[in-house]
Enzyme design. Structure first.
Site, mmCIF file in Angstrom:
data_model
loop_
_atom_site.group_PDB
_atom_site.id
_atom_site.type_symbol
_atom_site.label_atom_id
_atom_site.label_comp_id
_atom_site.label_asym_id
_atom_site.label_seq_id
_atom_site.Cartn_x
_atom_site.Cartn_y
_atom_site.Cartn_z
ATOM 1 N N ARG A 33 19.055 26.215 19.375
ATOM 2 C CA ARG A 33 18.629 25.493 20.578
ATOM 3 C C ARG A 33 17.695 26.336 21.438
ATOM 4 O O ARG A 33 16.857 25.791 22.158
ATOM 5 C CB ARG A 33 19.845 25.068 21.397
ATOM 6 C CG ARG A 33 20.575 23.926 20.729
ATOM 7 C CD ARG A 33 21.696 23.410 21.586
ATOM 8 N NE ARG A 33 22.221 22.182 21.023
ATOM 9 C CZ ARG A 33 23.398 21.659 21.321
ATOM 10 N NH1 ARG A 33 24.185 22.263 22.188
ATOM 11 N NH2 ARG A 33 23.778 20.542 20.775
ATOM 12 N N LYS A 194 34.684 8.579 12.163
ATOM 13 C CA LYS A 194 35.259 7.345 12.693
ATOM 14 C C LYS A 194 34.279 6.192 12.809
ATOM 15 O O LYS A 194 33.161 6.360 13.273
ATOM 16 C CB LYS A 194 35.835 7.620 14.071
ATOM 17 C CG LYS A 194 37.053 8.513 14.008
ATOM 18 C CD LYS A 194 37.691 8.620 15.360
ATOM 19 C CE LYS A 194 39.107 9.166 15.235
ATOM 20 N NZ LYS A 194 39.754 9.259 16.546
ATOM 21 N N GLY A 348 25.217 16.148 15.201
ATOM 22 C CA GLY A 348 25.487 17.585 15.217
ATOM 23 C C GLY A 348 25.962 18.112 13.879
ATOM 24 O O GLY A 348 25.414 19.072 13.328
ATOM 25 N N GLY A 371 24.804 13.246 20.430
ATOM 26 C CA GLY A 371 25.034 11.982 21.142
ATOM 27 C C GLY A 371 23.744 11.314 21.576
ATOM 28 O O GLY A 371 23.607 10.091 21.515
HETATM 29 P P1 ADP Z 1 27.782 13.961 13.351
HETATM 30 O O1 ADP Z 1 28.246 15.073 14.271
HETATM 31 O O2 ADP Z 1 26.746 14.437 12.381
HETATM 32 O O3 ADP Z 1 27.386 12.718 14.096
HETATM 33 P P2 ADP Z 1 30.433 12.990 12.961
HETATM 34 O O4 ADP Z 1 30.896 13.769 14.135
HETATM 35 O O5 ADP Z 1 30.366 11.535 13.066
HETATM 36 O O6 ADP Z 1 29.031 13.560 12.449
HETATM 37 O O7 ADP Z 1 31.358 13.257 11.701
HETATM 38 C C1 ADP Z 1 31.680 14.539 11.226
HETATM 39 C C2 ADP Z 1 33.132 14.619 10.923
HETATM 40 O O8 ADP Z 1 33.511 13.633 9.986
HETATM 41 C C3 ADP Z 1 33.500 15.938 10.307
HETATM 42 O O9 ADP Z 1 34.404 16.598 11.151
HETATM 43 C C4 ADP Z 1 34.165 15.551 8.994
HETATM 44 O O10 ADP Z 1 35.292 16.333 8.707
HETATM 45 C C5 ADP Z 1 34.579 14.126 9.240
HETATM 46 N N1 ADP Z 1 34.781 13.419 7.975
HETATM 47 C C6 ADP Z 1 33.853 13.083 7.062
HETATM 48 N N2 ADP Z 1 34.410 12.475 5.996
HETATM 49 C C7 ADP Z 1 35.743 12.429 6.247
HETATM 50 C C8 ADP Z 1 36.856 11.925 5.526
HETATM 51 N N3 ADP Z 1 36.710 11.355 4.318
HETATM 52 N N4 ADP Z 1 38.089 12.044 6.079
HETATM 53 C C9 ADP Z 1 38.222 12.618 7.293
HETATM 54 N N5 ADP Z 1 37.222 13.107 8.016
HETATM 55 C C10 ADP Z 1 35.980 13.017 7.507
HETATM 56 MG MG MG Z 2 30.051 15.194 15.500
#
Ligand code: ADP
Ligand code: MG
Length: 391
Positions: A33, A194, A348, A371
């Protein structure tokens, strides 16, 4: 920023130096960053501006917290620029005013954590005025907090000529391309933990994309809604009806919606758990889905082959555990090879995956905003962007 004259001016510049830090030692764990702001800083210094940097770090909740001081960031910034960086122990007040008044052309001063003041997140007018008094113009390069209407991101922008820095500009340019005028076919791949946190973006993307591919934990809710037994996998039962509705909307709109065909399942939610690859029809009782399988990536790769715009947000599996990072790694490789496409990585953890592979340069754009990039892709107006001047 190129549209205004900054030479000899005091430029108040909001940056996002909210870097991961080892609290005990004050060691910066990742300086991307900080590096991301260097183009804007170089430009301003070359133009002879007097740069006053403003950032937050962590969540001090409106109180002074020495462990969240920006002093280590100033030291790293000085190293990266090869020039001294001055510091102040607050972001408003007479001591700060004096420090700003003493700046000469090309100097850089990093003020102390703006969130030490509760007025920052409350976006209080008087506080914004105190910040605005430190600059003749305002440059916002903090895309990562543009979705927050704080005094230093939004309030101050109404009080001074306010423009985008280069990082902000490139974020807006690339993300708008995906939102406003995507070259087609346009595909989005959404993963992550989620469904609940991705519902809004999925909904918005359905209006725009030609193909939508799902993975990660959130795909489990869709699989369960389709009648598959996902055993102990992470599922949001409250969202099964929503998942069904999304599938219906996709088919009404002619959007091709793809779900995993095979998955890597584990006995326990642990990095060294026994694991194996199975069809989504055969998730063993008591086991859980941790990653997508080879066939799924093959199918997604095929669907992506002709695409001209690709957005990826959310890992395909529990990528922080090496044994369940394979699907995300393979997908990164597939997207990186799409020579003809504009490829955008948002989120992230997704950005962390491509950076850990040393692949960040192989995409058109890796967003620095988690976000903020999600909200942008949702089609929402970001207060920190909206407050900037139009051309
Ligand atoms: P980003 O930060 O890129 O937007 P998210 O925060 O939405 O991504 O998602 C990342 C999280 O999703 C990670 O902590 C990862 O462990 C979790 N994750 C991915 N696949 C699974 C799964 N099959 N079961 C549980 N958690 C998962
Ligand atoms: Mg995330």
């Amino acid at each position: 920023m190129r549209d205004i004259d900054v030479s000899g001016k005091r430029v108040l510049m909001r940056v996002d130096y909210n870097v991961p830090m080892d609290v005990a030692s004050g060691r910066i764990l990742d300086d991307k960053r900080i590096r991301a702001t260097l183009p804007t800083l170089d430009y301003l210094r070359l133009e002879g501006a007097r740069v006053v940097l403003l950032s937050h770090l962590g969540r001090p909740k409106g109180k002074r917290d020495p462990s969240l001081s920006l002093a280590p960031v100033a030291a790293r910034l000085a190293e990266l620029m090869g020039e001294p960086v001055q510091t102040a122990d607050d972001c408003i007040g007479t001591v700060v005013q004096d420090a700003v008044a003493a700046l000469t052309d090309g100097d850089v001063l990093l003020l102390e954590n703006v969130r030490f003041h509760p007025e920052e997140e409350a976006n209080e007018e008087e506080f914004a005025k105190a910040l605005a008094s430190l600059g003749d113009v305002f440059v916002n390069d903090a895309f990562g907090v543009a979705h927050r209407a704080s005094a230093s991101t939004e309030g101050v922008a109404h009080l001074r000529p306010a423009v985008a820095g280069f990082l902000m500009e490139s974020e807006i340019n690339f993300l708008s391309r995906a939102v406003e005028e995507p070259e087609r076919p346009y595909a989005a791949i959404i993963g992550g933990a989620k469904v609940s946190s991705k519902m809004a973006v999925i909904e918005a993307l359905l209006e725009r994309v030609d193909k939508l591919m799902l993975g990660g934990g959130m795909a489990n809710t869709f699989l369960k809604a389709e009648g598959f037994d996902v055993a102990e996998s992470l599922v949001e039962d409250d969202y099964m009806a929503e998942a069904k509705r999304i599938e219906e909307k996709a088919s009404e709109r002619g959007v091709k919606l793809l779900l995993p065909a095979d998955v890597v399942v584990a006995e326990r939610f642990e990095a060294d758990s026994p694991a194996r690859r199975v069809s989504v029809k055969d998730v063993p009782a008591g086991w859980r889905i941790m990653d997508v399988g080879e066939t799924t990536i093959d199918v997604y790769a095929h669907a992506l082959a002709e695409c001209k715009t690709v957005v990826w947000n959310g890992p395909m599996g529990v990528a922080e555990m090496p044994s369940f990072a394979h699907g995300s790694h393979r997908l990164a490789g597939v997207i990186a090879k799409l020579e003809e496409a504009t490829t955008i990585i948002g989120g992230g953890e997704t950005a962390a995956v491509v950076e850990s592979l040393g692949m960040a340069e192989e995409f058109s754009h890796v967003s620095t905003g988690g976000g903020a990039s999600l909200e942008f892709l949702e089609g929402r107006e970001l207060p920190g962007v909206a407050a900037l001047q139009d051309r």
